[in-house]
Design an enzyme around this catalytic site. Structure first.
Site, PDB file in Angstrom:
ATOM      1  N   HIS A 182      -3.224  34.649 -14.003  1.00 27.78           N
ATOM      2  CA  HIS A 182      -2.152  33.782 -13.491  1.00 27.78           C
ATOM      3  C   HIS A 182      -0.771  34.403 -13.720  1.00 27.78           C
ATOM      4  CE1 HIS A 182      -1.080  29.325 -12.482  1.00 27.78           C
ATOM      5  NE2 HIS A 182      -0.174  30.174 -11.987  1.00 27.78           N
TER       6      HIS A 182
ATOM      7  N   ARG B   5      -3.917  27.589  -6.561  1.00 28.78           N
ATOM      8  CA  ARG B   5      -4.395  26.938  -7.779  1.00 28.78           C
ATOM      9  C   ARG B   5      -5.903  27.086  -7.793  1.00 28.78           C
ATOM     10  NH1 ARG B   5      -0.058  27.169  -9.538  1.00 28.78           N
ATOM     11  NH2 ARG B   5       1.326  25.528 -10.273  1.00 28.78           N
TER      12      ARG B   5
ATOM     13  N   GLU C  91      -8.004  27.063 -16.739  1.00 33.18           N
ATOM     14  CA  GLU C  91      -7.240  28.169 -17.348  1.00 33.18           C
ATOM     15  C   GLU C  91      -6.749  27.756 -18.731  1.00 33.18           C
ATOM     16  OE1 GLU C  91      -3.991  29.184 -14.766  1.00 33.18           O
ATOM     17  OE2 GLU C  91      -5.291  29.412 -13.025  1.00 33.18           O
TER      18      GLU C  91
HETATM   19  P1  NAP Z   1       5.401  24.854  -0.021  1.00 39.32           P
HETATM   20  O1  NAP Z   1       6.608  25.501   0.538  1.00 39.32           O
HETATM   21  O2  NAP Z   1       5.404  23.374  -0.240  1.00 39.32           O
HETATM   22  O3  NAP Z   1       4.165  25.261   0.921  1.00 39.32           O
HETATM   23  C1  NAP Z   1       2.902  24.658   0.826  1.00 39.32           C
HETATM   24  C2  NAP Z   1       2.092  25.008   2.077  1.00 39.32           C
HETATM   25  O4  NAP Z   1       0.765  24.465   1.915  1.00 39.32           O
HETATM   26  C3  NAP Z   1       2.660  24.425   3.368  1.00 39.32           C
HETATM   27  O5  NAP Z   1       2.438  25.334   4.402  1.00 39.32           O
HETATM   28  C4  NAP Z   1       1.830  23.162   3.581  1.00 39.32           C
HETATM   29  O6  NAP Z   1       1.827  22.867   4.967  1.00 39.32           O
HETATM   30  C5  NAP Z   1       0.474  23.641   3.068  1.00 39.32           C
HETATM   31  N1  NAP Z   1      -0.370  22.523   2.616  1.00 39.32           N
HETATM   32  C6  NAP Z   1      -0.036  21.534   1.763  1.00 39.32           C
HETATM   33  N2  NAP Z   1      -1.073  20.684   1.619  1.00 39.32           N
HETATM   34  C7  NAP Z   1      -2.060  21.156   2.416  1.00 39.32           C
HETATM   35  C8  NAP Z   1      -3.380  20.690   2.708  1.00 39.32           C
HETATM   36  N3  NAP Z   1      -3.871  19.568   2.153  1.00 39.32           N
HETATM   37  N4  NAP Z   1      -4.123  21.423   3.576  1.00 39.32           N
HETATM   38  C9  NAP Z   1      -3.632  22.531   4.144  1.00 39.32           C
HETATM   39  N5  NAP Z   1      -2.398  23.027   3.906  1.00 39.32           N
HETATM   40  C10 NAP Z   1      -1.623  22.326   3.045  1.00 39.32           C
HETATM   41  O7  NAP Z   1       5.032  25.471  -1.446  1.00 39.32           O
HETATM   42  P2  NAP Z   1       5.279  26.966  -1.954  1.00 39.32           P
HETATM   43  O8  NAP Z   1       6.603  27.058  -2.608  1.00 39.32           O
HETATM   44  O9  NAP Z   1       4.924  27.919  -0.858  1.00 39.32           O
HETATM   45  O10 NAP Z   1       4.161  27.010  -3.114  1.00 39.32           O
HETATM   46  C11 NAP Z   1       2.801  26.829  -2.780  1.00 39.32           C
HETATM   47  C12 NAP Z   1       1.923  26.751  -3.996  1.00 39.32           C
HETATM   48  O11 NAP Z   1       1.747  28.049  -4.562  1.00 39.32           O
HETATM   49  C13 NAP Z   1       2.423  25.934  -5.184  1.00 39.32           C
HETATM   50  O12 NAP Z   1       2.272  24.546  -4.995  1.00 39.32           O
HETATM   51  C14 NAP Z   1       1.559  26.462  -6.313  1.00 39.32           C
HETATM   52  O13 NAP Z   1       0.356  25.725  -6.396  1.00 39.32           O
HETATM   53  C15 NAP Z   1       1.246  27.900  -5.880  1.00 39.32           C
HETATM   54  N6  NAP Z   1       1.923  28.892  -6.744  1.00 39.32           N
HETATM   55  C16 NAP Z   1       1.165  29.771  -7.473  1.00 39.32           C
HETATM   56  C17 NAP Z   1       1.792  30.699  -8.299  1.00 39.32           C
HETATM   57  C18 NAP Z   1       1.018  31.696  -9.114  1.00 39.32           C
HETATM   58  O14 NAP Z   1       1.503  32.120 -10.151  1.00 39.32           O
HETATM   59  N7  NAP Z   1      -0.170  32.095  -8.698  1.00 39.32           N
HETATM   60  C19 NAP Z   1       3.186  30.730  -8.384  1.00 39.32           C
HETATM   61  C20 NAP Z   1       3.924  29.830  -7.616  1.00 39.32           C
HETATM   62  C21 NAP Z   1       3.272  28.915  -6.793  1.00 39.32           C
HETATM   63  P3  NAP Z   1       1.485  21.376   5.491  1.00 39.32           P
HETATM   64  O15 NAP Z   1       2.312  20.429   4.674  1.00 39.32           O
HETATM   65  O16 NAP Z   1       1.838  21.410   6.951  1.00 39.32           O
HETATM   66  O17 NAP Z   1       0.032  21.206   5.287  1.00 39.32           O
END
Ligand code: NAP
Length: 325
Positions: free
Chosen positions: A284, A237, A266
């Site tokens: 995005h 994000r 955005e």
């Molecule tokens: P996920 O499975 O919940 O993974 C999130 C990761 O971030 C985990 O490894 C978590 O580990 C870590 N994390 C969370 N809070 C943190 C913090 N404060 N400091 C450090 N690490 C932290 O989610 P996902 O399905 O992989 O998706 C991740 C994110 O990708 C979404 O939330 C979204 O914002 C983004 N995304 C972007 C797009 C795009 O179009 N560019 C598309 C889809 C998703 P810990 O809990 O151990 O910290």
């Protein structure tokens, strides 16, 4: 029997709306303006379900949620739900659902494309060819960057992070990661300190949730630790990166290059980005293929329709207190 009332906070895919209409009386919020305010005032007291997504530009913050006294469920189109105040929703017992897994591989593909483009300058090389310069000025310059001599530090190692790491490792590039907790099922070396990891690598891939906890996590200190050969890729994000600090680091050579799929404000991004030469910019598009968006749409509809039928929604978010009927 009267159907429960659902409000779409902006236009949704036909695939979603047509299925919701079978289970709910659906209203779709128009873009800003008097018609939007009028519709909100009229339907808000009866709304039981919201269908929303970051792309609608509507934040389901505490003030917005307070307008819906009967709200019971929010279906978010997207895995990231930083536009929803989940703490307030949980306090009110409102179920929040999102769309995990169905987009992980697509976003990982995008992340790899953005990484390669940033390091090897494919966008600029294609523009060079299209401008006719290849025939008149000779070969495109050798790229300063290469994946061959790099180590990648993942910031976030969840569903998408693991899909990215698997791809990067298959490219023969060493991978390490930082997150708040070490993942039991992940073999890559773990750092509990982001600055320490940034010092140890030359490339960062950011894939955490947005929201207050990660706001400006990639700041001037992290960029300085990454160093002169540093490459930053952000597919998480926009809020996770301190944009003024990144722009300064790119302009003054603190790091080498960046690739961004996500931005502050955005789609009205800071126009100054367009004049920064060593950044690759995408609008995005992480999950933006017809195949994957259809999968996300289906899951969004499945979650909300399940609620209407008294069934268990497939993918409630972690903060939701709902544990089944
Ligand atoms: P996920 O499975 O919940 O993974 C999130 C990761 O971030 C985990 O490894 C978590 O580990 C870590 N994390 C969370 N809070 C943190 C913090 N404060 N400091 C450090 N690490 C932290 O989610 P996902 O399905 O992989 O998706 C991740 C994110 O990708 C979404 O939330 C979204 O914002 C983004 N995304 C972007 C797009 C795009 O179009 N560019 C598309 C889809 C998703 P810990 O809990 O151990 O910290």
């Amino acid at each position: 029997m009267t159907k429960p009332v659902l409000l779409e906070t902006g236009p949704m895919m036909a695939l979603i709306t047509s299925q919701l209409a079978e289970a709910f009386t659906v209203h779709t919020l128009p873009d800003a303006g008097p018609a939007r305010d009028a519709m909100l005032a009229k339907v808000a007291p009866d709304v039981v379900a919201l269908c929303t997504g970051g792309h609608t530009g509507v934040k389901s913050d505490a003030a917005m949620l307070a307008r819906f006294p009967k709200l019971r469920v929010i279906g978010n189109f997207g895995v990231g739900y930083d536009s929803i105040d989940v703490v307030t929703a949980a306090k009110r017992g409102i179920i929040v659902t999102n769309t995990p897994d169905v987009l992980s591989e697509e976003v990982a593909d995008t992340a790899l494309g953005l990484l390669l483009n940033t390091v090897r300058e494919f966008g600029r090389a294609e523009n060079y060819l299209r401008s006719g310069a290849w025939a008149t000025q000779g070969d495109y310059q050798l790229t300063r960057g290469s994946l061959r001599d790099r180590t990648l530090g993942m910031v976030g190692m969840g569903r998408i992070g693991q899909a990215i790491a698997k791809r990067v490792a298959a490219f023969g590039v060493p991978v390490v990661y930082f997150s708040r907790s070490k993942k039991a099922d992940v073999a890559f070396p773990y750092y509990s300190n982001l600055v320490e990891m940034a010092k140890a690598v030359d490339t960062l891939m950011v894939i955490t949730p947005g929201g207050p906890e990660t706001k400006n996590m990639i700041n001037a200190e992290v960029l300085s630790a990454l160093g002169k050969r540093g490459v930053l890729i952000n597919v998480a994000r926009g809020t996770v990166v301190d944009e003024p600090a990144l722009m300064a680091a790119l302009r003054n050579g603190t790091i080498e290059a960046a690739g961004l799929d996500v931005f502050w404000n955005e789609p009205n991004i800071n126009p100054e980005w367009l004049s920064v030469p060593n950044v690759t910019l995408l609008p995005h598009v992480g999950s933006a293929s017809i195949h994957t968006r259809n999968g996300m749409g289906q899951l969004t509809a499945d979650n909300l329709v399940a609620y209407a039928k008294g069934a268990v929604p497939k993918t409630p978010v972690a903060e939701t207190p709902f544990k089944g009927w």
